[in-house]
Write a protein that holds these residues in place. Structure first.
Motif, PDB file in Angstrom:
ATOM      1  N   ALA A 122      37.876  43.746  29.521  1.00 57.50           N
ATOM      2  CA  ALA A 122      39.223  43.176  29.420  1.00 57.50           C
ATOM      3  C   ALA A 122      40.043  43.534  30.658  1.00 57.50           C
ATOM      4  O   ALA A 122      40.772  42.685  31.200  1.00 57.50           O
ATOM      5  N   TYR A 123      39.915  44.793  31.118  1.00 58.12           N
ATOM      6  CA  TYR A 123      40.653  45.191  32.318  1.00 58.12           C
ATOM      7  C   TYR A 123      40.163  44.421  33.540  1.00 58.12           C
ATOM      8  O   TYR A 123      40.969  43.966  34.362  1.00 58.12           O
ATOM      9  N   ALA A 124      38.852  44.264  33.665  1.00 58.48           N
ATOM     10  CA  ALA A 124      38.297  43.532  34.813  1.00 58.48           C
ATOM     11  C   ALA A 124      38.834  42.106  34.855  1.00 58.48           C
ATOM     12  O   ALA A 124      39.188  41.584  35.923  1.00 58.48           O
ATOM     13  N   ILE A 125      38.900  41.475  33.691  1.00 66.09           N
ATOM     14  CA  ILE A 125      39.421  40.112  33.619  1.00 66.09           C
ATOM     15  C   ILE A 125      40.924  40.096  33.910  1.00 66.09           C
ATOM     16  O   ILE A 125      41.419  39.259  34.677  1.00 66.09           O
ATOM     17  N   TYR A 126      41.634  41.045  33.309  1.00 66.07           N
ATOM     18  CA  TYR A 126      43.089  41.107  33.461  1.00 66.07           C
ATOM     19  C   TYR A 126      43.498  41.310  34.916  1.00 66.07           C
ATOM     20  O   TYR A 126      44.349  40.582  35.446  1.00 66.07           O
ATOM     21  N   GLN A 127      42.870  42.270  35.587  1.00 68.23           N
ATOM     22  CA  GLN A 127      43.250  42.540  36.972  1.00 68.23           C
ATOM     23  C   GLN A 127      42.815  41.413  37.917  1.00 68.23           C
ATOM     24  O   GLN A 127      43.318  41.311  39.032  1.00 68.23           O
ATOM     25  N   ALA A 128      41.875  40.565  37.456  1.00 65.83           N
ATOM     26  CA  ALA A 128      41.400  39.454  38.282  1.00 65.83           C
ATOM     27  C   ALA A 128      42.292  38.220  38.181  1.00 65.83           C
ATOM     28  O   ALA A 128      42.094  37.256  38.934  1.00 65.83           O
ATOM     29  N   LEU A 129      43.260  38.234  37.277  1.00 62.65           N
ATOM     30  CA  LEU A 129      44.163  37.100  37.148  1.00 62.65           C
ATOM     31  C   LEU A 129      44.985  36.935  38.433  1.00 62.65           C
ATOM     32  O   LEU A 129      45.373  37.921  39.058  1.00 62.65           O
ATOM     33  N   PRO A 130      45.279  35.702  38.815  1.00 61.67           N
ATOM     34  CA  PRO A 130      46.061  35.472  40.035  1.00 61.67           C
ATOM     35  C   PRO A 130      47.388  36.221  40.057  1.00 61.67           C
ATOM     36  O   PRO A 130      47.813  36.737  41.098  1.00 61.67           O
ATOM     37  N   GLY A 131      48.026  36.329  38.893  1.00 67.11           N
ATOM     38  CA  GLY A 131      49.309  37.010  38.831  1.00 67.11           C
ATOM     39  C   GLY A 131      49.233  38.508  39.045  1.00 67.11           C
ATOM     40  O   GLY A 131      50.250  39.165  39.305  1.00 67.11           O
ATOM     41  N   GLN A 132      48.035  39.093  38.930  1.00 73.81           N
ATOM     42  CA  GLN A 132      47.858  40.533  39.112  1.00 73.81           C
ATOM     43  C   GLN A 132      47.325  40.879  40.504  1.00 73.81           C
ATOM     44  O   GLN A 132      47.159  42.045  40.831  1.00 73.81           O
ATOM     45  N   ARG A 133      47.082  39.877  41.297  1.00 74.34           N
ATOM     46  CA  ARG A 133      46.382  40.070  42.576  1.00 74.34           C
ATOM     47  C   ARG A 133      47.095  41.027  43.521  1.00 74.34           C
ATOM     48  O   ARG A 133      46.459  41.881  44.146  1.00 74.34           O
ATOM     49  N   ALA A 134      48.401  40.907  43.633  1.00 75.22           N
ATOM     50  CA  ALA A 134      49.143  41.737  44.591  1.00 75.22           C
ATOM     51  C   ALA A 134      49.933  42.858  43.919  1.00 75.22           C
ATOM     52  O   ALA A 134      50.784  43.477  44.542  1.00 75.22           O
ATOM     53  N   VAL A 135      49.649  43.123  42.645  1.00 73.76           N
ATOM     54  CA  VAL A 135      50.356  44.185  41.930  1.00 73.76           C
ATOM     55  C   VAL A 135      49.918  45.544  42.471  1.00 73.76           C
ATOM     56  O   VAL A 135      48.722  45.852  42.530  1.00 73.76           O
ATOM     57  N   THR A 136      50.896  46.339  42.850  1.00 69.08           N
ATOM     58  CA  THR A 136      50.613  47.638  43.473  1.00 69.08           C
ATOM     59  C   THR A 136      49.730  48.510  42.587  1.00 69.08           C
ATOM     60  O   THR A 136      48.826  49.194  43.066  1.00 69.08           O
ATOM     61  N   ARG A 137      49.988  48.491  41.288  1.00 70.65           N
ATOM     62  CA  ARG A 137      49.216  49.319  40.356  1.00 70.65           C
ATOM     63  C   ARG A 137      47.728  49.008  40.450  1.00 70.65           C
ATOM     64  O   ARG A 137      46.894  49.915  40.532  1.00 70.65           O
ATOM     65  N   HIS A 138      47.371  47.744  40.457  1.00 72.91           N
ATOM     66  CA  HIS A 138      45.954  47.370  40.513  1.00 72.91           C
ATOM     67  C   HIS A 138      45.367  47.580  41.910  1.00 72.91           C
ATOM     68  O   HIS A 138      44.170  47.850  42.037  1.00 72.91           O
ATOM     69  N   ARG A 139      46.202  47.470  42.907  1.00 71.03           N
ATOM     70  CA  ARG A 139      45.734  47.795  44.250  1.00 71.03           C
ATOM     71  C   ARG A 139      45.320  49.262  44.332  1.00 71.03           C
ATOM     72  O   ARG A 139      44.332  49.608  44.968  1.00 71.03           O
ATOM     73  N   ARG A 140      46.086  50.119  43.686  1.00 67.40           N
ATOM     74  CA  ARG A 140      45.769  51.550  43.709  1.00 67.40           C
ATOM     75  C   ARG A 140      44.593  51.893  42.802  1.00 67.40           C
ATOM     76  O   ARG A 140      43.798  52.790  43.091  1.00 67.40           O
ATOM     77  N   LEU A 141      44.498  51.179  41.687  1.00 72.53           N
ATOM     78  CA  LEU A 141      43.459  51.489  40.706  1.00 72.53           C
ATOM     79  C   LEU A 141      42.104  50.871  41.029  1.00 72.53           C
ATOM     80  O   LEU A 141      41.058  51.461  40.726  1.00 72.53           O
ATOM     81  N   GLY A 142      42.103  49.681  41.592  1.00 73.94           N
ATOM     82  CA  GLY A 142      40.905  48.852  41.675  1.00 73.94           C
ATOM     83  C   GLY A 142      39.635  49.550  42.095  1.00 73.94           C
ATOM     84  O   GLY A 142      38.641  49.586  41.342  1.00 73.94           O
ATOM     85  N   TYR A 143      39.620  50.117  43.284  1.00 69.93           N
ATOM     86  CA  TYR A 143      38.384  50.707  43.787  1.00 69.93           C
ATOM     87  C   TYR A 143      38.036  52.019  43.075  1.00 69.93           C
ATOM     88  O   TYR A 143      36.858  52.383  42.997  1.00 69.93           O
ATOM     89  N   TRP A 144      39.050  52.699  42.547  1.00 69.92           N
ATOM     90  CA  TRP A 144      38.754  53.899  41.748  1.00 69.92           C
ATOM     91  C   TRP A 144      38.056  53.516  40.445  1.00 69.92           C
ATOM     92  O   TRP A 144      37.115  54.183  40.011  1.00 69.92           O
ATOM     93  N   VAL A 145      38.529  52.440  39.825  1.00 76.07           N
ATOM     94  CA  VAL A 145      37.864  51.960  38.608  1.00 76.07           C
ATOM     95  C   VAL A 145      36.448  51.517  38.930  1.00 76.07           C
ATOM     96  O   VAL A 145      35.493  51.826  38.194  1.00 76.07           O
ATOM     97  N   ALA A 146      36.276  50.793  40.033  1.00 71.84           N
ATOM     98  CA  ALA A 146      34.933  50.369  40.449  1.00 71.84           C
ATOM     99  C   ALA A 146      34.034  51.576  40.684  1.00 71.84           C
ATOM    100  O   ALA A 146      32.857  51.577  40.292  1.00 71.84           O
ATOM    101  N   ALA A 147      34.595  52.624  41.308  1.00 72.09           N
ATOM    102  CA  ALA A 147      33.815  53.843  41.552  1.00 72.09           C
ATOM    103  C   ALA A 147      33.384  54.487  40.244  1.00 72.09           C
ATOM    104  O   ALA A 147      32.249  54.964  40.106  1.00 72.09           O
ATOM    105  N   SER A 148      34.276  54.475  39.257  1.00 73.31           N
ATOM    106  CA  SER A 148      33.924  55.063  37.960  1.00 73.31           C
ATOM    107  C   SER A 148      32.795  54.285  37.294  1.00 73.31           C
ATOM    108  O   SER A 148      31.905  54.869  36.656  1.00 73.31           O
ATOM    109  N   LEU A 149      32.815  52.976  37.433  1.00 72.08           N
ATOM    110  CA  LEU A 149      31.770  52.141  36.852  1.00 72.08           C
ATOM    111  C   LEU A 149      30.430  52.351  37.552  1.00 72.08           C
ATOM    112  O   LEU A 149      29.371  52.394  36.906  1.00 72.08           O
ATOM    113  N   LEU A 150      30.462  52.510  38.861  1.00 75.24           N
ATOM    114  CA  LEU A 150      29.231  52.793  39.609  1.00 75.24           C
ATOM    115  C   LEU A 150      28.680  54.172  39.244  1.00 75.24           C
ATOM    116  O   LEU A 150      27.459  54.355  39.124  1.00 75.24           O
ATOM    117  N   LEU A 151      29.569  55.139  39.073  1.00 75.74           N
ATOM    118  CA  LEU A 151      29.125  56.485  38.684  1.00 75.74           C
ATOM    119  C   LEU A 151      28.551  56.476  37.267  1.00 75.74           C
ATOM    120  O   LEU A 151      27.594  57.201  36.972  1.00 75.74           O
TER     121      LEU A 151
END
Length: 281
Positions: free
Chosen positions: A82-111
């Motif tokens: 749900a988060y992956a879909i939510y942050q991928a919405l066009p309206g969330q693209r430039a949101v500072t919160r997701h900019r800060r979270l994005g790669y950290w969340v990806a790192a957690s998923l890879l780990l």
């Protein structure tokens, strides 16, 4: 789950880097789901419970949660999708919160995927322990970002704060169980002290983590719920299953209740302070 920050608003126009970040989060989320299915034995082969000679099973140590506890992964994975879909919405693209979270969340998923590879495919309990500690540190960083960025509404609060909070709380319990499994697998005999004593110490540490999260997050409930869930199922495992250990079971119950009570207390106190501040304005 909101803070007094206002960084949910876009700081600037979206760029191609934002699109790349969104895609990376979606791809890693899909990868995590697929590998989780493989690790559970859904496609045959070795499951997590059977990996490393059963060192990570629900009966491996006195701080291993009962099997039912692992059902929380279904909720967490659903939330991550749900988060992956939510942050991928066009309206969330430039949101500072997701900019800060994005790669950290990806790192957690890879780990998370790396842990499954280490524990299931390689059968290495200690390599898995190293990976899960790294995962815990990444989730701690995510927790800090969540605290310092405001949610944009109830959907963001549930999907982002709720999911990542549950993720952190559960991985806190899983880290304790994984490290304990590594020690047992390595032949640690507790220096002559009873298993119940060491279990109480370890569970006390887990409860301390919950208290730290409660104060650091000003009573955020999601981490406390999943952490207490794990502790409660450790109690079930020790009081009704193998290896049976009443001391560990009682310690797990006390730890679970303590984490919830402290978290609720902090949350209530925060609400009172906020109400008082509003009246004084």
């Amino acid at each position: 789950m909101t803070t007094n920050a206002s960084t949910h608003a876009p700081a600037e126009a979206a760029t191609s880097r934002d699109v790349v970040r969104q895609i990376v989060v979606v791809v890693t989320a899909v990868l995590a789901i697929v590998l989780a299915a493989v690790g559970s034995g859904a496609f045959g082969g070795v499951s997590v419970a059977d990996a490393a000679g059963g060192a990570l099973s629900a009966t491996a140590t006195t701080v291993a949660p009962a099997t039912t506890a692992f059902g929380i992964w279904s909720v967490i994975y659903l939330g991550l999708v749900a988060y992956a879909i939510y942050q991928a919405l066009p309206g969330q693209r430039a949101v500072t919160r997701h900019r800060r979270l994005g790669y950290w969340v990806a790192a957690s998923l890879l780990l998370n995927a790396a842990w499954l590879f280490a524990a299931v495919q390689l059968g290495s309990v200690w390599l898995g322990a190293v990976v899960i500690v790294a995962l815990l540190l990444v989730l701690a960083r995510i927790f800090v970002i969540l605290f310092h960025t405001a949610s944009s509404g109830w959907v963001d609060a549930v999907v982002t704060d709720g999911t990542l909070g549950l993720y952190l709380g559960w991985v806190s319990v899983a880290t304790v169980a994984n490290v304990a499994a590594g020690l047992v697998d390595a032949g640690f005999d507790g220096f002559g002290f009873a298993a119940g004593f060491w279990s109480s110490v370890v569970l006390g540490v887990a409860a301390l983590v919950g208290v730290v999260l409660a104060f650091a997050g000003r009573g955020r409930i999601a981490p406390a719920l999943s952490l207490s869930w794990g502790l409660a199922w450790i109690a079930v495992g020790r009081l009704t299953g193998e290896p049976e250990n009443v001391v560990a079971g009682v310690a797990a119950i006390v730890a679970a209740v303590f984490v919830l009570v402290v978290t609720i207390g902090v949350r209530v106190a925060r609400g009172r302070v906020g109400a008082t501040a509003s009246l004084q304005r």
